[in-house]
Design an enzyme around this catalytic site. Structure first.
Site, PDB file in Angstrom:
ATOM      1  CG  ASP A   7      -1.811   1.215   1.278  1.00 44.83           C
ATOM      2  OD1 ASP A   7      -2.297   1.639   0.208  1.00 44.83           O
ATOM      3  OD2 ASP A   7      -2.017   1.763   2.375  1.00 44.83           O
ATOM      4  CD  GLU A  67      -6.277  -0.237  -2.842  1.00 39.82           C
ATOM      5  OE1 GLU A  67      -6.895  -1.144  -2.264  1.00 39.82           O
ATOM      6  OE2 GLU A  67      -6.129   0.899  -2.377  1.00 39.82           O
ATOM      7  CG  ASP A 140      -0.544   3.242   5.792  1.00 40.21           C
ATOM      8  OD1 ASP A 140      -0.831   3.961   4.831  1.00 40.21           O
ATOM      9  OD2 ASP A 140      -0.569   3.634   6.977  1.00 40.21           O
TER      10      ASP A 140
END
Length: 164
Positions: A7, A67, A140
């Site tokens: 992330d 992502e 995160d």
């Protein structure tokens, strides 16, 4: 299959490495990379790159999942996250890893079973799927683990469909 999920962020980048075998998950390592505030952006990105490469060398994951960035109303934030994301993808690519990208909707669907699941629901499912005593912190880290779990499901199903 050893998967590294990330992330990305300029201040904090979460990462998680999971082993997926026989429809079971095991946490290998998770944590976050923090860069120093007030340091020039190029130095922060360089530090992020170096840390990621070290983690990749240490664990030698087979796949790297990240992502995709969704549209953000704050353009400045979107740009800085985009830079951090670019550095993470570069670290993986230069380490010879295949990079897989997933939308936030795909991650939530794969982990919580609902594409519009809230952050708390996703974190709870990460904790449950990985049989952890508590939700990984900061957020995160939980998000990075969610991306790795998402990849395991997507990749497994893609391979099964190709065999038919």
């Amino acid at each position: 299959m050893l998967i590294m999920g990330v992330d990305p962020g300029t201040a904090i980048t979460g990462y998680g490495i999971v082993e997926y075998a026989g429809n079971r998950f095991a946490l290998v390592e998770c944590g976050c990379i923090r860069t120093m505030p007030g340091v020039p952006p190029a130095e922060r990105l360089q530090a992020l790159y170096g840390e990621l490469v070290e983690i990749i060398k240490r664990h030698r994951p087979e796949h790297f999942a990240v992502e995709e960035i969704f549209f953000n109303k704050n353009t400045r934030t979107a740009l800085t996250v985009g830079q951090a994301r670019g550095v993470t993808v570069l670290a993986a690519a230069q380490s010879g890893l295949p990079v897989f990208e997933y939308t936030p909707l795909q991650v939530k669907q794969a982990v919580a079973g609902f594409g519009r699941a809230g952050k708390t629901q996703v974190q709870y499912m990460v904790k449950t799927i990985l049989a952890l005593p508590e939700v990984p912190a900061p957020d995160d880290v939980a998000d990075a683990l969610a991306v790795a779990i998402c990849h395991a499901h997507h990749y497994t199903w893609e391979r099964k469909l190709k065999l038919k």
